[in-house]
Design an enzyme around this catalytic site. Structure first.
Site, mmCIF file in Angstrom:
data_model
loop_
_atom_site.group_PDB
_atom_site.id
_atom_site.type_symbol
_atom_site.label_atom_id
_atom_site.label_comp_id
_atom_site.label_asym_id
_atom_site.label_seq_id
_atom_site.Cartn_x
_atom_site.Cartn_y
_atom_site.Cartn_z
ATOM 1 N N SER A 1 -2.446 1.441 17.799
ATOM 2 C CA SER A 1 -2.622 1.099 16.377
ATOM 3 C C SER A 1 -1.830 2.075 15.520
ATOM 4 O O SER A 1 -2.150 3.265 15.466
ATOM 5 C CB SER A 1 -4.117 1.182 16.043
ATOM 6 N N GLN B 1 -11.834 8.889 9.764
ATOM 7 C CA GLN B 1 -11.730 7.540 10.372
ATOM 8 C C GLN B 1 -12.770 7.313 11.468
ATOM 9 O O GLN B 1 -12.969 6.178 11.914
ATOM 10 C CB GLN B 1 -10.327 7.323 10.988
ATOM 11 N N ASP C 1 -13.939 17.162 18.839
ATOM 12 C CA ASP C 1 -12.970 17.506 17.787
ATOM 13 C C ASP C 1 -12.701 19.010 17.918
ATOM 14 O O ASP C 1 -13.608 19.773 18.279
ATOM 15 C CB ASP C 1 -13.563 17.198 16.397
ATOM 16 N N GLY D 1 -4.489 7.609 16.223
ATOM 17 C CA GLY D 1 -3.924 8.769 15.511
ATOM 18 C C GLY D 1 -2.431 8.985 15.738
ATOM 19 O O GLY D 1 -1.794 9.688 14.964
ATOM 20 N N ASP E 1 0.735 7.806 15.029
ATOM 21 C CA ASP E 1 1.240 6.760 14.135
ATOM 22 C C ASP E 1 2.475 7.193 13.382
ATOM 23 O O ASP E 1 2.727 6.773 12.259
ATOM 24 C CB ASP E 1 0.127 6.320 13.165
ATOM 25 N N LYS F 1 0.852 -1.199 0.000
ATOM 26 C CA LYS F 1 0.000 0.000 0.000
ATOM 27 C C LYS F 1 0.883 1.242 0.000
ATOM 28 O O LYS F 1 1.916 1.273 0.672
ATOM 29 C CB LYS F 1 -0.901 0.005 1.241
HETATM 30 N N1 LIG Z 1 -3.394 3.423 12.825
HETATM 31 C C1 LIG Z 1 -3.840 3.327 11.595
HETATM 32 O O1 LIG Z 1 -3.873 2.245 11.001
HETATM 33 C C2 LIG Z 1 -4.349 4.571 10.930
HETATM 34 C C3 LIG Z 1 -5.023 4.466 9.702
HETATM 35 C C4 LIG Z 1 -5.559 5.622 9.139
HETATM 36 C C5 LIG Z 1 -5.375 6.850 9.772
HETATM 37 N N2 LIG Z 1 -4.672 6.915 10.944
HETATM 38 C C6 LIG Z 1 -4.472 8.183 11.634
HETATM 39 O O2 LIG Z 1 -5.728 8.619 12.122
HETATM 40 C C7 LIG Z 1 -5.724 10.036 12.235
HETATM 41 C C8 LIG Z 1 -7.030 10.593 11.719
HETATM 42 O O3 LIG Z 1 -7.159 10.343 10.343
HETATM 43 P P1 LIG Z 1 -8.434 10.913 9.542
HETATM 44 O O4 LIG Z 1 -8.382 10.306 8.207
HETATM 45 O O5 LIG Z 1 -9.655 10.746 10.376
HETATM 46 O O6 LIG Z 1 -8.049 12.445 9.479
HETATM 47 P P2 LIG Z 1 -9.056 13.681 9.339
HETATM 48 O O7 LIG Z 1 -8.215 14.870 9.025
HETATM 49 O O8 LIG Z 1 -10.187 13.365 8.438
HETATM 50 O O9 LIG Z 1 -9.674 13.834 10.812
HETATM 51 C C9 LIG Z 1 -8.877 14.085 11.933
HETATM 52 C C10 LIG Z 1 -9.626 15.007 12.870
HETATM 53 O O10 LIG Z 1 -8.814 15.230 14.049
HETATM 54 C C11 LIG Z 1 -9.100 16.553 14.491
HETATM 55 N N3 LIG Z 1 -8.080 16.979 15.434
HETATM 56 C C12 LIG Z 1 -6.811 17.381 15.197
HETATM 57 N N4 LIG Z 1 -6.176 17.657 16.344
HETATM 58 C C13 LIG Z 1 -7.067 17.393 17.341
HETATM 59 C C14 LIG Z 1 -7.010 17.468 18.759
HETATM 60 N N5 LIG Z 1 -5.906 17.858 19.391
HETATM 61 N N6 LIG Z 1 -8.101 17.130 19.487
HETATM 62 C C15 LIG Z 1 -9.241 16.715 18.850
HETATM 63 N N7 LIG Z 1 -9.362 16.634 17.507
HETATM 64 C C16 LIG Z 1 -8.281 16.959 16.771
HETATM 65 C C17 LIG Z 1 -9.172 17.358 13.205
HETATM 66 O O11 LIG Z 1 -9.877 18.581 13.396
HETATM 67 C C18 LIG Z 1 -9.890 16.401 12.264
HETATM 68 O O12 LIG Z 1 -11.281 16.639 12.207
HETATM 69 C C19 LIG Z 1 -4.476 10.522 11.476
HETATM 70 O O13 LIG Z 1 -3.513 10.944 12.412
HETATM 71 C C20 LIG Z 1 -3.995 9.311 10.728
HETATM 72 O O14 LIG Z 1 -2.599 9.317 10.564
HETATM 73 C C21 LIG Z 1 -4.179 5.800 11.523
#
Ligand SMILES: NC(=O)c1ccc[n+]([C@@H]2O[C@H](COP(=O)([O-])OP(=O)(O)OC[C@H]3O[C@@H](n4cnc5c(N)ncnc54)[C@H](O)[C@@H]3O)[C@@H](O)[C@H]2O)c1
Length: 348
Positions: A300, A149, A170, A235, A237, A77
């Site tokens: 995760s 997510q 959020d 988050g 990661d 990926k």
């Molecule tokens: N572990 C995994 O397998 C995996 C897979 C996909 C994504 N992720 C991680 O998940 C996270 C979210 O991804 P997404 O696609 O939902 O992103 P996204 O940008 O769609 O949503 C993230 C949200 O977090 C909010 N945010 C930022 N800082 C914050 C804080 N301090 N307190 C509360 N809210 C806050 C933002 O306003 C946003 O709405 C990313 O960091 C990404 O790297 C991890």
């Protein structure tokens, strides 16, 4: 498996949606959970090999390549995290595409959309961790970070625990409002918008899934977390990107998705290898006993095994349903050992 197919199968967004619609989203998530659990077991038995992913840093984000193999297939990926994408480019923070390759021949069997698949498999990984680690009577969940997510996390987890109430926070109130509207309408669960502290204190299961910047303070503090809580930390990661206070991790049983990677990308980077209780594959093979008051954390970071297994599942579905387009992206020269005779006879 269809190694005699003509070309490479291209699965676009519309193909993925068609396939999910065909079997239903809930069924898809349940099937994915069963397949990923088998994947964790196979990883434990060393039938699946995964190296830590390669990470490359750009001023505005991170690019990663995530390879994995089992007996029959190789998958990789390509995925990013670009935190300013939604604001500046109207693009998702996480964008992914993937390839599935036939281990027998090296021929690319499938190219696929993977942004949707990533959200579903990441939610499902949290669901598996919740199934094995959270108290059975956990029915209140707190979701911190209400972006792309968030609902897949809630949906997948609601298939393993009877969730009755949702707290959500959020920093972007529009994201929270949109989350609340969809969750209440679609799942009929009441959503209470609250701050991080209340969301954490009131919840049996907490999911942190923010796109917070690196080197910023944690999102969840130790003193807010009540005994018996299970946390899916999703988050954090990447190096220097963590969501939980260090003393909370020291207080809890820490289970990671993939040790070799979590140790420098996950919450585990704050405490070191010795503090990792185990990985999820081990927990599935050898269930751990949890005291009612234990705090458990699933760290995760994103595990390429999950993508390999998801791609195999979607490939099988697509072949069965005859979905997707055949594309010629891996040539089959007429004269296997003479590319010039095959292709360039007329081209100077
Ligand atoms: N572990 C995994 O397998 C995996 C897979 C996909 C994504 N992720 C991680 O998940 C996270 C979210 O991804 P997404 O696609 O939902 O992103 P996204 O940008 O769609 O949503 C993230 C949200 O977090 C909010 N945010 C930022 N800082 C914050 C804080 N301090 N307190 C509360 N809210 C806050 C933002 O306003 C946003 O709405 C990313 O960091 C990404 O790297 C991890």
């Amino acid at each position: 498996m269809n190694i005699f197919q003509q070309d490479t199968l291209l699965l676009e967004e519309s193909d993925i949606l068609y396939l999910i619609k065909k079997i239903g989203l809930k069924n898809f998530l349940n099937q994915l959970r069963n397949n990923l659990e088998s994947g964790f077991k196979d990883f434990f038995l060393q039938k699946i090999q995964v190296p830590p992913r390669a990470e490359f840093f750009f001023p505005r984000g991170t690019m990663e390549s995530m390879p994995a193999k089992d007996e029959n297939y190789f998958a990789c990926k390509i995925v990013n995290t670009h935190l300013q994408n939604p604001l500046i480019y109207r693009l998702p923070t996480i964008i992914a595409c993937g390839v599935l390759v036939d281990g027998k021949t090296g021929f690319p069997l499938m190219l696929t959309e993977s942004t949707i698949l990533t959200a579903l498999r990441t939610g499902t990984a949290s669901a598996i961790a919740t199934k094995h680690l959270a108290r059975k009577d956990s029915d209140i969940i707190g979701i911190i970070g209400n972006g792309a997510q968030a609902i897949p996390q809630l949906h997948a987890i609601s298939l393993v625990r009877d969730i009755k109430k949702v707290y959500a926070y959020d920093i972007d109130i529009e994201a929270s409002n949109s989350f609340k509207k969809t969750v209440e309408k679609r799942f009929g669960m009441p959503v209470i918008l609250a701050d991080t502290e209340v969301t954490t204190r009131e919840s049996d299961i907490v999911v942190t899934v923010t796109c917070k910047e690196k080197n910023t303070p944690p999102v969840v503090y130790n003193e807010w977390v009540k005994p018996g809580t299970h946390i899916n930390a999703v988050g954090g990661d990447s190096p220097n990107k963590v969501e939980l206070e260090k003393s909370l991790i020291e207080r809890a049983k820490l289970v990671v998705d993939f040790k070799d990677q979590a140790i420098y990308e996950g919450e585990a980077q704050q405490v070191g290898k010795d503090k990792i209780c185990s990985d999820l594959a081990y927990v599935i093979a050898n269930p751990i006993t949890r005291d009612e008051k234990d705090i458990t954390i699933f760290d995760s970071v994103g595990f390429a095994m999950e993508d390999l297994v998801t791609y195999e599942m979607i490939y099988d579905l697509a072949v069965r349903e005859k979905v997707g387009k055949q594309v010629n992206i891996a040539s089959r020269p007429k004269f296997i050992k003479n590319l010039y005779e095959s292709y360039f006879a007329e081209i100077q």
